[in-house]
Scaffold this active site. Structure first.
Site, PDB file in Angstrom:
ATOM      1  N   GLY A 441       0.832  -1.192   0.000  1.00 25.30           N
ATOM      2  CA  GLY A 441       0.000   0.000   0.000  1.00 25.30           C
ATOM      3  C   GLY A 441       0.861   1.233   0.000  1.00 25.30           C
ATOM      4  O   GLY A 441       1.996   1.214   0.463  1.00 25.30           O
ATOM      5  N   GLY A 443       0.491   5.737  -0.012  1.00 29.13           N
ATOM      6  CA  GLY A 443      -0.429   6.864   0.002  1.00 29.13           C
ATOM      7  C   GLY A 443       0.148   7.986   0.808  1.00 29.13           C
ATOM      8  O   GLY A 443       1.346   8.003   1.133  1.00 29.13           O
ATOM      9  N   GLY A 446       2.006   7.214   3.929  1.00 30.77           N
ATOM     10  CA  GLY A 446       3.302   6.539   3.890  1.00 30.77           C
ATOM     11  C   GLY A 446       3.196   5.267   3.080  1.00 30.77           C
ATOM     12  O   GLY A 446       2.258   5.076   2.316  1.00 30.77           O
ATOM     13  N   VAL A 448       3.235   1.021   2.965  1.00 27.58           N
ATOM     14  CA  VAL A 448       3.036  -0.150   3.800  1.00 27.58           C
ATOM     15  C   VAL A 448       3.661  -1.362   3.112  1.00 27.58           C
ATOM     16  O   VAL A 448       3.441  -1.581   1.919  1.00 27.58           O
ATOM     17  CB  VAL A 448       1.536  -0.415   4.046  1.00 27.58           C
ATOM     18  CG1 VAL A 448       1.358  -1.599   4.975  1.00 27.58           C
ATOM     19  CG2 VAL A 448       0.879   0.818   4.619  1.00 27.58           C
ATOM     20  N   LYS A 462       4.509  -0.280   8.439  1.00 31.07           N
ATOM     21  CA  LYS A 462       4.162   1.013   7.872  1.00 31.07           C
ATOM     22  C   LYS A 462       5.255   2.013   8.155  1.00 31.07           C
ATOM     23  O   LYS A 462       5.678   2.218   9.283  1.00 31.07           O
ATOM     24  CB  LYS A 462       2.847   1.502   8.483  1.00 31.07           C
ATOM     25  CG  LYS A 462       2.348   2.744   7.797  1.00 31.07           C
ATOM     26  CD  LYS A 462       0.973   3.099   8.310  1.00 31.07           C
ATOM     27  CE  LYS A 462       0.890   4.603   8.474  1.00 31.07           C
ATOM     28  NZ  LYS A 462      -0.402   5.006   9.002  1.00 31.07           N
ATOM     29  N   ASP A 559      -9.221   9.379  11.170  1.00 32.90           N
ATOM     30  CA  ASP A 559      -9.128   9.117   9.735  1.00 32.90           C
ATOM     31  C   ASP A 559      -9.984   7.906   9.379  1.00 32.90           C
ATOM     32  O   ASP A 559      -9.518   6.967   8.747  1.00 32.90           O
ATOM     33  CB  ASP A 559      -7.665   8.892   9.350  1.00 32.90           C
ATOM     34  CG  ASP A 559      -7.443   9.067   7.861  1.00 32.90           C
ATOM     35  OD1 ASP A 559      -8.345   9.595   7.175  1.00 32.90           O
ATOM     36  OD2 ASP A 559      -6.364   8.663   7.385  1.00 32.90           O
TER      37      ASP A 559
END
Ligand code: NAG
Ligand code: NAG
Ligand code: NAG
Ligand code: NAG
Ligand code: NAG
Ligand code: NAG
Ligand code: NAG
Ligand code: NAG
Length: 753
Positions: A441, A443, A446, A448, A462, A559
């Protein structure tokens, strides 16, 4: 001490001198290494060797031609001199290679100033033994000296008379050139070969009357060329010289080698290893020792092997070689371990095996040296790098609040829930050095990575955003608190790594990806039916509620979004990044990060007041509910402007009573109409602009739980009356759409599945 030093110096010089002497070629071959005369014969006279075939007595010479006598010059004990036969011809040298040197008198002719002879002219002559002795035509020259002279040399050769002559003239002393006998003051001419009798007769053109003031004599002689070098002084000083050396060739007899060899009794080359040869410029034959021998070939056993190995120049062996003298030669042999015949320039080479071994040793030695050096350098480099890395890690660790965390952990009792401090190398290993293939991941938050720890646990790592140095304590607190959240619907924070510039957070790995990825993928969305969505919503609400109400300070997620809700293999919701955004001080977070990560979910009140409350999470959760119901993204840039923001669009649609337009077809099914209404209603409440007007997370959770259980809860009850519900879904406002709406949404209530 000083004395010793002084004493040592001459010694070392002496050693050096001796070394030079020893290594300089020994050019002097002693002629006395071997016998030159017969046994019991006089072999020397006045320092002049008398080699056989010459001899002083009949037992000592080979034949009478070679008779020499050794006489005292003066009657009373003058030095001994050697003479040819019993004549007055003095011999100064006899060599075994066929030559001897005699002293020959000079012809002369002198005048008075008035042109009359001052003394009788002397005509020198010599008569040798025909065939055995001839005047050497190569070594001698006929020479006359004078400024008004001409001379004849005459003699006999090969049974005939011969005469030749020369003229020397000059008018002034200055005409003469030193060393040149070209007719001016001196004239020189060769003589023919095989001459055994010569006579030199001097004449004058004008009795020296024209040159009488500087020259009144003429001189003539046949002499060894090298013994006379002309000088104008000789015009006068030759007057005192009685004799001059002349070279005579000698040979045995007048027969050829073949003829001589036929008569064994008279053949002269009697030594073993001797050979016969024909002289170049005289008749008869001579003897010599074969190559590799020296000595007197005319004597029995006269030729003796030369020990070539005794001197350095005698042989061609190289310094590695062993020189072995043989009869008539020598061999150069190579010592053990050496190859080759030893002769020639190659000389001895190390035997190939030996050489190979040496080469191999050298190569191995060199190679291992280089390898060792490289190894050492590499190790040193690695050690330095390791140290600097360790230092950097240590620096980052401190900078990221590692010691604070350590202190905190030390104060607590060990428990499985405790946060683990991972080392960076551990995580590097787990993620193949944070390789691209391990990224799951990326974004604003950061990157992952997926990782496999040494104990085979799969984790998500992460790499978040840099921590504000002033907020480290708070960051560490958060880490500790979050790691203690042990809820089945929370992605667990297992630990962290503080040794890198940006702290790494290690989470449990959730297999099935994000809710967002399921909702916004056609196939997956179809599989995600209403009951599952409701369950996910309830679980998410439940855990948010749990954390809002937990412990001393509520933990606000900040979030909440479908990207942060992960699903495991049983589609159990797992909220991730819980509070993580709170770990990042808000003023450090770049605006773009917020927009990217959370725009569309952001509480409008928070955007105005900058006050973050639990109700902000409620708002965001409302958007997630809308996503679940509509299958649309919170922000979709590919839609018309009014539909871009899902929350706004939902509210406007709701106002227009066109809710059915945006309900996800995938969830429309039997008997869920009321639940969908209820969730829509709930979402609407959550999206209230004023935080105060939004329900608490606890209420939301309870409502959703209630819906799942099928029971009626306060919120459901509040929309009990049909009117309100119809208002909600716009049955009234748009009759045309009503049927569609009912077809799609208002399915038979208890039709069963
Ligand atoms: C020439 O000179 C010498 C001595 O100088 C002398 O003895 C001789 O008689 C002279 N002869 C004549 C012909 O003058
Ligand atoms: C040269 O000398 C010889 C002998 O002394 C004599 O006979 C002759 O005449 C002389 N000639 C001249 C030109 O003086
Ligand atoms: C050579 O000359 C001498 C005198 O000068 C003479 O007696 C003799 O016969 C000559 N010999 C020959 C071979 O001509
Ligand atoms: C010729 O003159 C030189 C120079 O004075 C002298 O050395 C040499 O011995 C002379 N030659 C003979 C054969 O006397
Ligand atoms: C060699 O010498 C002998 C006398 O010693 C003589 O009889 C013979 O003819 C000579 N041979 C030749 C080829 O000159
Ligand atoms: C060989 O030489 C010896 C001595 O010189 C002599 O007496 C003898 O006759 C010679 N024999 C022959 C065959 O020439
Ligand atoms: C040494 O070798 C050189 C050339 O290889 C040869 O000319 C010479 O005669 C040799 N000398 C001896 C003493 O063998
Ligand atoms: C030297 O050479 C001789 C004969 O060629 C041989 O018998 C002897 O063994 C050799 N010596 C060495 C040390 O090679």
């Amino acid at each position: 001490m000083a004395f010793e030093k002084l004493n040592n110096m001459p010694t070392s010089i002496l050693v050096i001198v001796m070394f030079i002497l020893a290594s300089s070629p020994n050019l002097v071959f002693s002629s006395h290494n071997f016998p030159i005369a017969k046994r019991n014969c006089n072999d020397i006279c006045g320092g002049i060797p008398i080699p056989f075939p010459f001899g002083t007595t009949s037992e000592c010479y080979i034949s009478q031609e070679f008779w020499v006598t050794c006489k005292h010059t003066a009657t009373s004990g003058g030095p001994q001199k050697l003479f040819w036969w019993d004549t007055n011809i003095e011999i100064t040298r006899i060599s075994l290679d066929g030559q001897m040197t005699l002293l020959q008198s000079i012809s002369r002719d002198c005048y008075n100033r008035n042109g009359s002879r001052s003394s009788p002219s002397i005509t020198a002559w010599i008569k040798l033994t025909d065939y055995y002795f001839t005047v050497s035509n190569t070594a001698n020259k006929f020479t006359i000296v004078g400024c008004d002279a001409y001379a004849f040399v005459s003699g006999e050769r090969l049974g005939r008379n011969f005469t030749t002559g020369c003229t020397a003239m000059c008018s002034s002393e200055d005409d003469m050139t030193e060393g040149e006998c070209t007719g001016v003051g001196c004239c020189q001419t060769p003589i023919p070969r095989d001459v055994w009798k010569i006579e030199v007769e001097l004449k004058s053109y004008s009795n020296y009357t024209y040159v009488s003031d500087f020259n009144r004599c003429g001189y003539g002689f046949v002499a060894e060329e090298s013994a006379f070098k002309f000088s104008k002084d000789n015009l006068t000083n030759l007057a005192d010289v009685e004799s001059i050396p002349m070279v005579v060739d000698w040979a045995i007899g007048n027969s050829t080698c073949q003829e001589a060899q036929r008569n064994a009794t008279s053949y002269a080359c009697i030594s073993a290893n001797s050979e016969c040869y024909k002289p170049i410029n005289s008749v008869g034959y001579r003897c010599r020792c074969e190559d590799g021998f020296e000595g007197n070939p005319y004597l029995a056993h006269g030729c003796i092997d030369i020990d070539e190995c005794a001197t350095k120049i005698g042989n061609n062996c190289t310094k590695n070689e062993y020189c072995n003298n043989t009869q008539g030669g020598y061999t150069c042999s190579c010592p053990k371990n050496y190859d080759g015949d030893g002769i020639g320039e190659d000389g001895c080479k190390l035997a190939s095996k030996e050489q190979n071994m040496r080469v191999a040793f050298i190569l191995i030695g060199t190679a291992s040296g280089i390898i060792a050096l490289l190894l050492a350098i590499t190790l040193l480099y690695m050690e330095l790098k390791r140290r600097s890395q360790r230092k950097t890690k240590q620096r980052f660790f401190l900078q990221n609040g590692g010691h604070v965390l350590q202190e905190k952990l030390a104060r607590r009792e060990a428990s499985p829930e405790m946060v683990t401090i991972f080392s960076s190398s551990e995580l590097e290993k787990a993620t193949s050095n944070f390789g691209n293939s391990m990224i799951i991941g990326r974004g604003g938050f950061g990157t992952v990575y997926k990782g496999v720890l040494a104990d085979r646990r799969i984790v998500a790592i992460k790499r978040s955003i840099r921590v504000d140095p002033t907020q480290i304590e708070q960051f560490i607190n958060e880490v500790v608190v979050l790691s203690q959240i042990n809820h089945r619907n929370v992605v667990r924070l297992l630990g962290c790594c503080l040794e890198t510039d940006v702290p790494l957070l290690v989470y449990e790995f959730v297999t099935n990806g994000t809710l967002s990825s399921h909702l916004h993928n056609e196939a997956k969305a179809r599989a995600l039916d209403w009951s599952m969505r409701l369950k996910i919503a309830a679980e998410t609400a439940g855990v948010l509620s749990y954390l809002h109400s937990s412990a001393s300070t509520p933990i606000i997620h900040r979030d909440v979004k479908s990207d942060n809700i992960l699903l495991d293999h049983t589609f159990t919701a797992k909220v991730s990044d819980f509070g993580a955004s709170k770990l990042v001080p808000i003023d450090l977070v770049q605006p773009s990060t917020i927009v990217q990560g959370t725009f569309g979910y952001l509480d409008p009140e928070y955007m105005q007041t900058n006050q973050l409350t639990e109700k902000s999470d409620v708002y965001s959760f409302g958007v997630v509910l809308l996503e679940l119901v509509t299958g649309r993204r919170a922000l979709s840039f590919d839609r018309p402007v009014k539909e871009k923001n899902l929350a706004n669009y939902f509210l406007s649609v709701l106002k227009q009573g066109l809710l059915f337009e945006i309900i996800d077809e995938n969830i429309v099914g039997l008997g869920n109409r009321e639940q969908i209404y209820a969730v829509c209603k709930l979402a609407k409440e959550c999206l209230n602009v004023r935080g105060e007007d939004r329900p608490s997370m606890k209420e939301v959770a309870m409502e959703l739980e209630g819906l799942i259980l099928g029971g009626k809860h306060s919120w459901a009850r509040s929309i009990e009356n049909e009117e309100e519900m119809e208002t909600l879904i716009g049955v009234r406002s748009s009759v045309g759409y009503d049927s569609i709406c009912r077809d799609h949404i208002a399915m038979p209530n208890n039709g069963g599945r």
